[in-house]
Design a protein around this motif. Sequence first.
Motif, mmCIF file in Angstrom:
data_model
loop_
_atom_site.group_PDB
_atom_site.id
_atom_site.type_symbol
_atom_site.label_atom_id
_atom_site.label_comp_id
_atom_site.label_asym_id
_atom_site.label_seq_id
_atom_site.Cartn_x
_atom_site.Cartn_y
_atom_site.Cartn_z
ATOM 1 N N PRO A 338 -15.675 -2.102 -12.699
ATOM 2 C CA PRO A 338 -16.192 -2.698 -11.555
ATOM 3 C C PRO A 338 -15.871 -1.701 -10.141
ATOM 4 C CG PRO A 338 -14.210 -3.804 -12.213
ATOM 5 C CD PRO A 338 -14.377 -3.123 -13.468
ATOM 6 N N SER A 339 -16.877 -1.835 -9.347
ATOM 7 C CA SER A 339 -16.610 -1.024 -8.263
ATOM 8 C C SER A 339 -17.297 -1.821 -7.275
ATOM 9 C CB SER A 339 -17.484 0.271 -8.419
ATOM 10 O OG SER A 339 -18.591 0.377 -8.240
ATOM 11 N N ASP A 340 -17.179 -1.573 -5.796
ATOM 12 C CA ASP A 340 -17.691 -1.905 -4.658
ATOM 13 C C ASP A 340 -19.328 -1.997 -4.686
ATOM 14 O OD1 ASP A 340 -17.782 0.539 -4.205
ATOM 15 O OD2 ASP A 340 -16.782 0.123 -2.214
ATOM 16 N N LEU A 341 -19.781 -1.088 -5.508
ATOM 17 C CA LEU A 341 -21.229 -0.821 -5.648
ATOM 18 C C LEU A 341 -22.045 -1.258 -6.769
ATOM 19 C CD1 LEU A 341 -21.445 2.802 -3.907
ATOM 20 C CD2 LEU A 341 -21.965 0.530 -2.855
ATOM 21 N N GLY A 342 -20.926 -1.867 -7.853
ATOM 22 C CA GLY A 342 -21.715 -2.495 -9.076
ATOM 23 C C GLY A 342 -20.933 -1.772 -10.251
ATOM 24 N N PRO A 343 -21.432 -2.065 -11.482
ATOM 25 C CA PRO A 343 -20.682 -1.443 -12.782
ATOM 26 C C PRO A 343 -20.765 0.040 -12.770
ATOM 27 C CG PRO A 343 -22.190 -3.173 -13.333
ATOM 28 C CD PRO A 343 -22.219 -3.009 -11.878
ATOM 29 N N ALA A 344 -19.758 0.595 -13.050
ATOM 30 C CA ALA A 344 -19.742 2.159 -13.090
ATOM 31 C C ALA A 344 -18.881 2.999 -14.124
ATOM 32 C CB ALA A 344 -19.157 2.752 -11.670
ATOM 33 N N LEU A 345 -19.497 3.976 -14.463
ATOM 34 C CA LEU A 345 -18.777 5.106 -15.190
ATOM 35 C C LEU A 345 -17.872 5.949 -14.418
ATOM 36 C CD1 LEU A 345 -21.199 6.266 -18.089
ATOM 37 C CD2 LEU A 345 -19.676 4.161 -17.986
ATOM 38 N N PHE A 346 -16.583 5.850 -14.806
ATOM 39 C CA PHE A 346 -15.677 6.970 -14.022
ATOM 40 C C PHE A 346 -15.138 8.167 -14.890
ATOM 41 C CE2 PHE A 346 -15.136 2.879 -11.898
ATOM 42 C CZ PHE A 346 -15.126 3.098 -10.343
ATOM 43 N N ARG A 347 -14.993 9.077 -14.277
ATOM 44 C CA ARG A 347 -14.284 10.342 -15.149
ATOM 45 C C ARG A 347 -13.177 10.992 -14.234
ATOM 46 N NH1 ARG A 347 -17.219 15.972 -16.667
ATOM 47 N NH2 ARG A 347 -17.518 16.331 -14.481
ATOM 48 N N VAL A 348 -12.042 10.924 -15.033
ATOM 49 C CA VAL A 348 -10.833 11.423 -14.211
ATOM 50 C C VAL A 348 -10.665 12.840 -14.535
ATOM 51 C CG1 VAL A 348 -8.275 11.152 -14.375
ATOM 52 C CG2 VAL A 348 -9.697 9.092 -15.007
ATOM 53 N N ASN A 349 -10.789 13.328 -13.408
ATOM 54 C CA ASN A 349 -10.553 15.122 -13.154
ATOM 55 C C ASN A 349 -9.314 15.705 -13.061
ATOM 56 O OD1 ASN A 349 -13.400 15.467 -13.887
ATOM 57 N ND2 ASN A 349 -13.965 15.075 -11.456
ATOM 58 N N GLY A 350 -8.394 14.652 -12.403
ATOM 59 C CA GLY A 350 -7.132 15.269 -12.272
ATOM 60 C C GLY A 350 -5.971 14.306 -12.031
ATOM 61 N N ILE A 351 -4.773 14.554 -12.317
ATOM 62 C CA ILE A 351 -3.494 13.600 -11.945
ATOM 63 C C ILE A 351 -2.830 14.390 -11.092
ATOM 64 C CG2 ILE A 351 -1.652 12.361 -12.902
ATOM 65 C CD1 ILE A 351 -3.232 12.188 -15.664
ATOM 66 N N LEU A 352 -2.696 13.619 -9.825
ATOM 67 C CA LEU A 352 -1.936 14.206 -8.809
ATOM 68 C C LEU A 352 -0.570 13.251 -8.641
ATOM 69 C CD1 LEU A 352 -4.591 14.749 -6.220
ATOM 70 C CD2 LEU A 352 -3.685 16.605 -7.741
ATOM 71 N N SER A 353 0.572 13.801 -8.745
ATOM 72 C CA SER A 353 2.015 13.013 -8.623
ATOM 73 C C SER A 353 1.957 12.541 -7.326
ATOM 74 C CB SER A 353 3.095 13.817 -9.062
ATOM 75 O OG SER A 353 2.552 14.238 -10.671
ATOM 76 N N ALA A 354 2.878 11.563 -7.248
ATOM 77 C CA ALA A 354 3.393 11.178 -6.056
ATOM 78 C C ALA A 354 3.965 12.214 -5.089
ATOM 79 C CB ALA A 354 4.450 9.882 -6.087
ATOM 80 N N GLN A 355 3.950 12.230 -3.825
ATOM 81 C CA GLN A 355 4.399 13.063 -3.180
ATOM 82 C C GLN A 355 5.434 12.752 -1.988
ATOM 83 O OE1 GLN A 355 1.634 15.982 -1.260
ATOM 84 N NE2 GLN A 355 3.145 16.356 0.616
ATOM 85 N N ALA A 356 6.450 13.031 -2.015
ATOM 86 C CA ALA A 356 7.415 12.585 -0.948
ATOM 87 C C ALA A 356 8.142 13.705 -0.357
ATOM 88 C CB ALA A 356 8.554 11.686 -1.736
ATOM 89 N N THR A 357 7.967 13.799 0.941
ATOM 90 C CA THR A 357 8.692 14.590 1.748
ATOM 91 C C THR A 357 9.557 14.141 2.799
ATOM 92 O OG1 THR A 357 6.499 16.013 1.644
ATOM 93 C CG2 THR A 357 8.211 16.651 3.320
ATOM 94 N N PRO A 358 10.952 14.090 2.314
ATOM 95 C CA PRO A 358 11.962 13.489 3.191
ATOM 96 C C PRO A 358 11.890 14.079 4.890
ATOM 97 C CG PRO A 358 13.065 14.833 1.895
ATOM 98 C CD PRO A 358 11.570 14.880 1.254
ATOM 99 N N PHE A 359 12.525 13.567 5.864
ATOM 100 C CA PHE A 359 12.303 13.894 7.126
ATOM 101 C C PHE A 359 12.925 15.072 7.253
ATOM 102 C CE2 PHE A 359 14.823 14.287 11.281
ATOM 103 C CZ PHE A 359 13.764 14.276 11.981
ATOM 104 N N ASP A 360 14.043 15.658 6.538
ATOM 105 C CA ASP A 360 14.695 16.890 6.695
ATOM 106 C C ASP A 360 13.771 18.116 6.243
ATOM 107 O OD1 ASP A 360 16.836 15.711 7.915
ATOM 108 O OD2 ASP A 360 18.021 15.608 5.836
ATOM 109 N N GLU A 361 13.167 17.795 5.322
ATOM 110 C CA GLU A 361 12.045 19.116 4.865
ATOM 111 C C GLU A 361 10.985 18.933 5.781
ATOM 112 O OE1 GLU A 361 10.747 18.450 0.825
ATOM 113 O OE2 GLU A 361 12.896 18.191 0.151
ATOM 114 N N ALA A 362 10.558 18.035 6.451
ATOM 115 C CA ALA A 362 9.456 18.035 7.256
ATOM 116 C C ALA A 362 9.837 18.258 8.641
ATOM 117 C CB ALA A 362 8.704 16.608 7.380
ATOM 118 N N ARG A 363 11.020 18.392 9.044
ATOM 119 C CA ARG A 363 11.487 18.698 10.127
ATOM 120 C C ARG A 363 11.257 20.061 10.828
ATOM 121 N NH1 ARG A 363 16.508 16.845 13.083
ATOM 122 N NH2 ARG A 363 16.625 18.652 14.810
ATOM 123 N N PRO A 364 11.211 21.151 10.002
ATOM 124 C CA PRO A 364 10.950 22.595 10.615
ATOM 125 C C PRO A 364 9.486 22.664 11.055
ATOM 126 C CG PRO A 364 12.211 22.758 8.704
ATOM 127 C CD PRO A 364 11.898 21.246 8.848
#
Length: 615
Positions: A338-364
């Motif tokens: 299901p999708s908001d536009l109706g039945p659909a086929l999906f193809r997965v082209n890549g897997i992006l892992s979660a990204q967490a940048t703590p404050f100390d790394e983002a500080r500079p």
Amino acid sequence: MAAGRNTISKTFIWILLGLLIIGLAGFGATGLGGNVRTIGAVGDKNISVDLYARTLQEDLRAISAQAGQNVPFSSAQSLGLDRQALARVVTTRALDHETAQLGLSVGDTQLQQQILSMSAFQGLDGQFDRDSYRFALENAGLSEAQFEESLREEAARTLVQGAILAGNRMPDTYADTLVRYIGERRSATIARLSGSDLAEPVAAPTQAELKTYYDENIAQYTLPETKQITYAWLSPDMIADTVEVDETALRAAYDERSTEFNKPERRLIERLVYGSEEAASTAKAQIEAGGATFETLVQERGLSLVDVDMGDLPKGALGDAGDAIFAAETGDVLGPLPSDLGPALFRVNGILSAQATPFDEARPQLQDELAADRARRVVEAQMGDIDDLLAGGATLEDLVLETDMQLGSIDWSSEAEDGLAAYEAFREAAAAITLEDFPQVDLLEDGSIFAMRLDGVLAPRPQPMNEITGRISAGWNTQATRAALRTEAEVLVPQITATSDFAEVDLQAEALSDLTRTGFVAGLPAAALSALFEAEPGQSVVVEDVADVLILRLDTVLPADESSDDIKALRERLSNQASSSVSQDLFEAFAADIQQRAGISLDQNAINAVHASFN
């Protein structure tokens, strides 16, 4: 006696007031009597001050929008804005005069429908609201009668204009003739001769030959007018290290951009939507059976992969399809889901892992960005103080001593591109500056500020020959080589016939087809196309390029490809342009005739008064 003197004084005062009122009225003082209502008339139709002022304002806004900045009325006036606006209102009122003479008007019912449909007069319920109608007209300074009369005149004008502009179709012969000329094609064989084709290389030039070449081509070695400019400038980068950013601001910036620094696991996916579950299932079955791929299914729908690309999305943005998509591997095609536009086929082209940048790394990064932003504000805040210093007689050298600005100089010309000359605002200021101008502060595109002084102007002057000997030698050699190649080519041309092979004269040739007058072929100079379209079939011509020489033989002449979509579009465009031009000429002639018959009277004092209100 006292009473008599008092009576004489009052009488004298009233006389003065009367003369003052008469005098102001003579000068068109609208504040007292409101006597200036029109700037003239066409026939029996007055041209109101409001109409002319509104037209001027509209044109001034348009020219300012086009320039990307507010254009003063005086500058717009020098471009003829006032004359254009006056011509428009005169034409408008001329048409109103003509429609009145013809007895054209619209009925009350049509006028009522037009007013009721105007959104400006509708209330919150979307229906016509009389209070909104009355309020809008009062704000515009119009009575209901005036507004309704203007609508009637506009409707009548539209009828007349439509009658003149419509139906003026140029004969097909006009477009056909142009299309045949523009779309005519040529096929040709082309050989290029370069320096390596010469039997003997060009001999080294003598000093006298170099001097002659230098004199004959002195324009190539002449420096443009150059302005010697001293400037003081201050950029945000100069003070970024001195700007302090407190911890609270850094934390707040990190929190505001938390979605940028902390991203959930995502998938790069494509989605192909179908109208029904059955259609999507059939498509998926074709992929599983090996009879189709995801790409071919996309192409069959008349789409491209760009059209079905959804980018990278987190699980929550995929709704009920999220679990299945996030359980799949890269390259998997899933569905129907299901999708908001109706039945659909999906193809997965890549897997992006979660990204967490703590404050100390983002500080500079945050530190640099906030410091740069605050530095820009600090620099801009100094503009007023620096302006005051300059107004008080401070020199650019004084600014460097009293502020953070740095001093520099540049020999600026229209060809300069380095340093401050890379900034558009600096180039514009440098082009306009004169020896009489005093330094003033201006802003650059990146938030820097600068002030400049013109120290002198160097007139266009030849570069000394001894400083550019290498350039002169290279130019002479190119010219001499090209001349030798042309001589050799002209010897070969008589040996090339309509049916001969270029290899018979030891030339490597290339065949080109479907060349058009307006076409482009990489590496082929425009002069070559012009020569081909002036040649006769079978004729060979010689054309010079920058350093080489071309021999071109015209092989065939083909008519325009009438079945080509480009040719069809060209014919339609040319026909429409010609018809539009004829319609406009007829309308202008009609408007001029009305004005001549009706007569035009203009009050220059009233026109000047309108202009004064814009200054």
